[in-house]
Motif scaffolding. Structure first.
Motif, PDB file in Angstrom:
ATOM      1  N   ARG A  19       0.816  -1.219   0.000  1.00 10.37           N
ATOM      2  CA  ARG A  19       0.000   0.000   0.000  1.00 10.37           C
ATOM      3  C   ARG A  19       0.850   1.270   0.000  1.00 10.37           C
ATOM      4  O   ARG A  19       0.314   2.363   0.015  1.00 10.37           O
ATOM      5  N   GLY A  20       2.169   1.139   0.044  1.00  6.76           N
ATOM      6  CA  GLY A  20       3.029   2.324   0.085  1.00  6.76           C
ATOM      7  C   GLY A  20       3.344   2.787   1.491  1.00  6.76           C
ATOM      8  O   GLY A  20       3.857   3.886   1.685  1.00  6.76           O
ATOM      9  N   THR A  21       3.066   1.948   2.486  1.00  2.00           N
ATOM     10  CA  THR A  21       3.378   2.280   3.873  1.00  2.00           C
ATOM     11  C   THR A  21       4.876   2.084   4.102  1.00  2.00           C
ATOM     12  O   THR A  21       5.421   1.026   3.801  1.00  2.00           O
ATOM     13  N   ILE A  22       5.534   3.136   4.636  1.00  5.08           N
ATOM     14  CA  ILE A  22       6.986   3.057   4.870  1.00  5.08           C
ATOM     15  C   ILE A  22       7.338   2.794   6.323  1.00  5.08           C
ATOM     16  O   ILE A  22       8.466   2.434   6.631  1.00  5.08           O
ATOM     17  N   ALA A  23       6.375   2.987   7.223  1.00  7.60           N
ATOM     18  CA  ALA A  23       6.639   2.765   8.642  1.00  7.60           C
ATOM     19  C   ALA A  23       5.318   2.605   9.384  1.00  7.60           C
ATOM     20  O   ALA A  23       4.322   3.239   9.038  1.00  7.60           O
ATOM     21  N   ILE A  24       5.342   1.775  10.408  1.00 14.47           N
ATOM     22  CA  ILE A  24       4.157   1.571  11.241  1.00 14.47           C
ATOM     23  C   ILE A  24       3.991   2.747  12.190  1.00 14.47           C
ATOM     24  O   ILE A  24       2.889   3.168  12.494  1.00 14.47           O
ATOM     25  N   GLY A  54      30.927  18.783  -3.275  1.00  8.43           N
ATOM     26  CA  GLY A  54      31.382  17.761  -4.217  1.00  8.43           C
ATOM     27  C   GLY A  54      30.486  16.555  -4.368  1.00  8.43           C
ATOM     28  O   GLY A  54      30.837  15.609  -5.081  1.00  8.43           O
ATOM     29  N   PHE A  55      29.333  16.547  -3.729  1.00  7.77           N
ATOM     30  CA  PHE A  55      28.420  15.408  -3.847  1.00  7.77           C
ATOM     31  C   PHE A  55      27.489  15.618  -5.039  1.00  7.77           C
ATOM     32  O   PHE A  55      26.750  16.595  -5.094  1.00  7.77           O
ATOM     33  N   THR A  56      27.535  14.707  -5.998  1.00  3.77           N
ATOM     34  CA  THR A  56      26.682  14.798  -7.181  1.00  3.77           C
ATOM     35  C   THR A  56      25.698  13.635  -7.263  1.00  3.77           C
ATOM     36  O   THR A  56      24.955  13.515  -8.225  1.00  3.77           O
ATOM     37  N   ASP A  57      25.721  12.766  -6.270  1.00  2.00           N
ATOM     38  CA  ASP A  57      24.803  11.625  -6.189  1.00  2.00           C
ATOM     39  C   ASP A  57      24.315  11.567  -4.750  1.00  2.00           C
ATOM     40  O   ASP A  57      25.051  11.164  -3.854  1.00  2.00           O
ATOM     41  N   ILE A  58      23.092  12.008  -4.541  1.00  5.03           N
ATOM     42  CA  ILE A  58      22.536  12.124  -3.195  1.00  5.03           C
ATOM     43  C   ILE A  58      21.427  11.107  -3.015  1.00  5.03           C
ATOM     44  O   ILE A  58      20.509  11.037  -3.835  1.00  5.03           O
ATOM     45  N   CYS A  59      21.492  10.331  -1.934  1.00  8.49           N
ATOM     46  CA  CYS A  59      20.442   9.368  -1.609  1.00  8.49           C
ATOM     47  C   CYS A  59      19.625   9.893  -0.435  1.00  8.49           C
ATOM     48  O   CYS A  59      20.156  10.094   0.657  1.00  8.49           O
ATOM     49  N   VAL A  60      18.345  10.092  -0.666  1.00  4.65           N
ATOM     50  CA  VAL A  60      17.416  10.547   0.361  1.00  4.65           C
ATOM     51  C   VAL A  60      16.741   9.305   0.921  1.00  4.65           C
ATOM     52  O   VAL A  60      16.131   8.535   0.173  1.00  4.65           O
ATOM     53  N   ILE A  61      16.865   9.104   2.258  1.00  3.87           N
ATOM     54  CA  ILE A  61      16.423   7.828   2.833  1.00  3.87           C
ATOM     55  C   ILE A  61      15.296   7.957   3.853  1.00  3.87           C
ATOM     56  O   ILE A  61      14.953   6.970   4.506  1.00  3.87           O
ATOM     57  N   GLY A  62      14.711   9.134   3.998  1.00  2.15           N
ATOM     58  CA  GLY A  62      13.534   9.212   4.863  1.00  2.15           C
ATOM     59  C   GLY A  62      13.579  10.330   5.862  1.00  2.15           C
ATOM     60  O   GLY A  62      14.578  11.010   6.000  1.00  2.15           O
ATOM     61  N   GLY A  63      12.511  10.477   6.497  1.00  5.25           N
ATOM     62  CA  GLY A  63      11.216   9.832   6.462  1.00  5.25           C
ATOM     63  C   GLY A  63      10.233  10.542   5.545  1.00  5.25           C
ATOM     64  O   GLY A  63      10.605  11.247   4.611  1.00  5.25           O
ATOM     65  N   LEU A  71       4.557   6.687   1.951  1.00  2.00           N
ATOM     66  CA  LEU A  71       5.781   7.178   1.336  1.00  2.00           C
ATOM     67  C   LEU A  71       5.761   8.702   1.188  1.00  2.00           C
ATOM     68  O   LEU A  71       6.726   9.378   1.543  1.00  2.00           O
ATOM     69  N   PHE A  72       4.659   9.259   0.693  1.00  2.00           N
ATOM     70  CA  PHE A  72       4.546  10.702   0.491  1.00  2.00           C
ATOM     71  C   PHE A  72       3.283  11.228   1.145  1.00  2.00           C
ATOM     72  O   PHE A  72       2.327  10.484   1.339  1.00  2.00           O
ATOM     73  N   SER A  73       3.275  12.525   1.451  1.00  2.00           N
ATOM     74  CA  SER A  73       2.066  13.173   1.959  1.00  2.00           C
ATOM     75  C   SER A  73       1.920  14.535   1.284  1.00  2.00           C
ATOM     76  O   SER A  73       2.910  15.174   0.916  1.00  2.00           O
ATOM     77  N   ASN A  74       0.682  14.951   1.098  1.00  2.00           N
ATOM     78  CA  ASN A  74       0.360  16.284   0.564  1.00  2.00           C
ATOM     79  C   ASN A  74       1.048  16.596  -0.762  1.00  2.00           C
ATOM     80  O   ASN A  74       1.572  17.688  -0.944  1.00  2.00           O
ATOM     81  N   ILE A  75       1.034  15.654  -1.677  1.00  2.00           N
ATOM     82  CA  ILE A  75       1.609  15.884  -2.999  1.00  2.00           C
ATOM     83  C   ILE A  75       0.520  16.502  -3.874  1.00  2.00           C
ATOM     84  O   ILE A  75      -0.568  15.955  -3.998  1.00  2.00           O
ATOM     85  N   ASP A  76       0.829  17.650  -4.491  1.00  2.00           N
ATOM     86  CA  ASP A  76      -0.174  18.353  -5.292  1.00  2.00           C
ATOM     87  C   ASP A  76       0.221  18.450  -6.764  1.00  2.00           C
ATOM     88  O   ASP A  76      -0.296  19.275  -7.500  1.00  2.00           O
ATOM     89  N   LYS A  77       1.154  17.604  -7.179  1.00  2.00           N
ATOM     90  CA  LYS A  77       1.589  17.558  -8.575  1.00  2.00           C
ATOM     91  C   LYS A  77       1.551  16.114  -9.035  1.00  2.00           C
ATOM     92  O   LYS A  77       1.587  15.199  -8.222  1.00  2.00           O
ATOM     93  N   GLN A  78       1.521  15.942 -10.345  1.00  2.00           N
ATOM     94  CA  GLN A  78       1.597  14.602 -10.915  1.00  2.00           C
ATOM     95  C   GLN A  78       3.002  14.383 -11.448  1.00  2.00           C
ATOM     96  O   GLN A  78       3.538  15.243 -12.154  1.00  2.00           O
ATOM     97  N   PHE A  79       3.591  13.252 -11.110  1.00  2.00           N
ATOM     98  CA  PHE A  79       4.941  12.921 -11.544  1.00  2.00           C
ATOM     99  C   PHE A  79       4.875  11.730 -12.490  1.00  2.00           C
ATOM    100  O   PHE A  79       4.347  10.682 -12.117  1.00  2.00           O
TER     101      PHE A  79
END
Length: 175
Positions: A14-19, A98-107, A138-146
């Motif tokens: 269902r897209g749940t990332i955490a309880i 100097g970081f050109t590859d960024i990993c976003v891991i939450g929440g 995973l996401f909240s309050n998204i008002d755009k379509q990706f």
């Protein structure tokens, strides 16, 4: 120079990332944890919110740990860098370092802010074959379509954990 801003997450179907906000994600598969380590170590930098960092309880070894927070103190070992401000400012600071590859891991809040910024290039999701109790999506309050383009998908284990890599193609204004 090819720059990447990638979101990495594990979800239920269902897209749940955490309880709960302090969920240590013990329900994620070992295969997902190995893939997470491989991708984030290759990148070299992980960005997360304070609650995610404190839930992990330590710096992730072999990666530059960046925490987005207005607080300067932590209930565990301090990260490599603490930033506050807009997502654009955060990314600019990391690029300047100097970081050109960024990993976003939450929440959830950090995932949503980065996605809304329009700067995310890739989504790396592992979908675990389960339905978790209601929690954080995973996401909240998204008002755009990706619009997304499938780059890769494969089954990680015999239980049916699925890894999916999407590239973000375009962002549409309000749906």
């Amino acid at each position: 120079m090819d720059t990447k801003i990638r979101l990495l997450a594990v979800t239920d179907i269902r897209g749940t990332i955490a309880i709960a906000e302090d969920d240590r994600i013990e329900w994620g598969s070992p295969e997902d944890k190995r893939l997470f380590k491989e991708i984030t170590t290759e990148s070299g930098v992980v960005v997360m919110g304070r609650k995610t960092y404190e839930t992990i309880g330590r710096k992730l070894p072999g990666r530059y740990n960046v925490v987005l927070s207005s607080k300067g103190h932590f209930s565990c070992e301090a990260p490599d860098l603490v930033l506050s401000g807009s997502i654009n400012d955060v990314v600019k600071i990391l690029f300047e370092r100097g970081f050109t590859d960024i990993c976003v891991i939450g929440g959830q809040s950090i995932f949503s802010q980065f996605l809304k910024s329009g700067m995310v290039t890739d989504l790396h999701l592992t979908v675990e074959p389960m339905v978790l109790p209601d929690g954080l999506n995973l996401f909240s309050n998204i008002d755009k379509q990706f619009s997304l383009h499938l780059e890769k998908a494969h089954i990680l284990n015999s239980k049916g954990s699925i890894y999916i890599h999407y590239r973000i193609e375009k962002v549409e204004s309000k749906i």
